[in-house]
Scaffold this active site. Structure first.
Site, PDB file in Angstrom:
ATOM      1  N   ARG A   1       0.779  -0.747  -0.453  1.00  0.00           N
ATOM      2  CA  ARG A   1       0.138  -0.314   0.306  1.00  0.00           C
ATOM      3  C   ARG A   1       0.842   1.091   0.311  1.00  0.00           C
ATOM      4  O   ARG A   1       0.041   1.918   0.015  1.00  0.00           O
ATOM      5  CB  ARG A   1      -0.691  -0.032   1.447  1.00  0.00           C
ATOM      6  CG  ARG A   1      -1.720  -1.127   1.323  1.00  0.00           C
ATOM      7  CD  ARG A   1      -3.050  -0.782   2.193  1.00  0.00           C
ATOM      8  NE  ARG A   1      -2.330  -1.203   3.787  1.00  0.00           N
ATOM      9  CZ  ARG A   1      -3.253  -1.178   4.319  1.00  0.00           C
ATOM     10  NH1 ARG A   1      -4.005  -0.667   4.823  1.00  0.00           N
ATOM     11  NH2 ARG A   1      -2.404  -0.867   6.270  1.00  0.00           N
TER      12      ARG A   1
ATOM     13  N   ASN B   1      -0.687 -12.567   2.107  1.00  0.00           N
ATOM     14  CA  ASN B   1       0.549 -12.413   3.229  1.00  0.00           C
ATOM     15  C   ASN B   1      -0.755 -10.776   3.387  1.00  0.00           C
ATOM     16  O   ASN B   1       0.284 -10.277   5.225  1.00  0.00           O
ATOM     17  CB  ASN B   1       1.553 -11.862   2.599  1.00  0.00           C
ATOM     18  CG  ASN B   1       2.349 -11.418   3.991  1.00  0.00           C
ATOM     19  OD1 ASN B   1       2.510 -11.963   5.136  1.00  0.00           O
ATOM     20  ND2 ASN B   1       2.783 -10.190   3.720  1.00  0.00           N
TER      21      ASN B   1
ATOM     22  N   TYR C   1      -9.579 -10.860  14.224  1.00  0.00           N
ATOM     23  CA  TYR C   1      -8.449 -11.213  14.155  1.00  0.00           C
ATOM     24  C   TYR C   1      -8.327 -13.649  13.840  1.00  0.00           C
ATOM     25  O   TYR C   1      -8.402 -13.531  12.764  1.00  0.00           O
ATOM     26  CB  TYR C   1      -7.216 -11.154  14.378  1.00  0.00           C
ATOM     27  CG  TYR C   1      -6.062 -11.181  13.811  1.00  0.00           C
ATOM     28  CD1 TYR C   1      -5.319 -10.966  12.864  1.00  0.00           C
ATOM     29  CD2 TYR C   1      -5.262 -12.328  14.779  1.00  0.00           C
ATOM     30  CE1 TYR C   1      -4.496 -11.133  12.483  1.00  0.00           C
ATOM     31  CE2 TYR C   1      -4.043 -12.431  14.263  1.00  0.00           C
ATOM     32  CZ  TYR C   1      -3.798 -11.890  12.873  1.00  0.00           C
ATOM     33  OH  TYR C   1      -2.015 -12.423  12.142  1.00  0.00           O
TER      34      TYR C   1
END
Length: 259
Positions: free
Chosen positions: A39, A87, A151
């Site tokens: 990003r 990932n 998560y």
């Protein structure tokens, strides 16, 4: 040469730092042409890629169209994708579910699950038979940890997705596996709210330390290469022995007999 990645085209998301960078570096050293996706837009991604002879493509995997463009761009440049490593991931500070903001949980899933889902969805048409897809998951997807419901759930979803897609792509011999590390010594481990995870690495992992990014990269390298043709649909834990139990070193540290 054993474990060579010569002439392989590899795409690695979240490749600018931590596990992603370690994977990109290892793959490049093994001979692969590496596309590093990330990003970062301030030039650091390009610098990181240049340092290991990779190519950087700015990508936010939480945005479906950007994932699609990343993979189409790679195909247009090189004619195929042999290895996909999903990932890129985010984590929220520790919080019990009743205190967790639902919109933040949804955004986490946009990266941690749908980033992987869309990566596979759009890469498959560009992958020749015998390719490899590697999902960097977590042992949090196998064993629950309180305070990390979103998560944990996202990583559990990745593990389920891995098994399902492995079955769907088996007739093309495209292998799909998940790597499930314990705590990894990356910047994410030192974010505010992750203090308990650091304590767990000290007291609970039998080897007494967090996993190194390079150790995850070594397993990814094995799963990516042509020498590894009969492993698919697996979620492989790499957690310093934690899945086997709490080791003696951790117990000694707990009662003050070891540093």
């Amino acid at each position: 040469m054993f474990f060579s990645l010569e002439n392989k085209i590899a795409v690695v998301t979240g490749g600018q730092q931590g596990v992603g960078f370690a994977v990109c570096k290892r793959f490049s050293e093994a001979g692969a042409t590496v596309i590093m996706a990330g990003r970062n837009s301030d030039g650091k991604g390009e610098e990181a890629a240049k340092a290991i002879n990779a190519t950087f493509i700015k990508t936010d995997v939480s945005v479906e169209g950007q994932v699609q463009s990343l993979l189409k761009d790679t195909y247009d440049r090189y004619g195929r994708i042999d290895i996909l490593v999903n990932n890129a991931a985010v984590i929220l500070p520790e919080s019990d579910i009743q205190d967790l903001d639902t919109e933040k949980a949804k955004k986490l899933f946009d990266t941690n699950f749908f980033g992987y889902f869309n990566g596979i969805k759009y890469a498959v048409e560009y992958m020749p038979n015998g390719s490899s897809i590697i999902n960097i998951s977590s042992n949090a997807g196998v064993q629950a940890f309180p305070g990390y419901s979103a998560y944990n759930a996202s990583k559990g979803a990745i593990n389920s997705l891995t098994k399902t897609v492995a079955l769907e792509l088996a007739d093309r011999n495209i292998r799909v596996n998940a790597i499930c590390p314990g705590s990894i010594d990356t910047p994410m481990l030192y974010l505010p709210g992750c203090e308990n995870e650091l304590k767990m690495a000290h007291y609970c992992w039998p080897l007494g330390r967090p996993c190194k990014p390079e150790e995850v990269a070594a397993l990814a390298h094995f799963l990516a290469c042509d020498d590894c043709q009969f492993i698919t649909g697996e979620d492989i834990q790499i957690d310093g022995g934690y899945s086997a139990g709490i080791g003696r070193l951790g117990l000694k540290r707990w009662i003050g007999e070891a540093e």
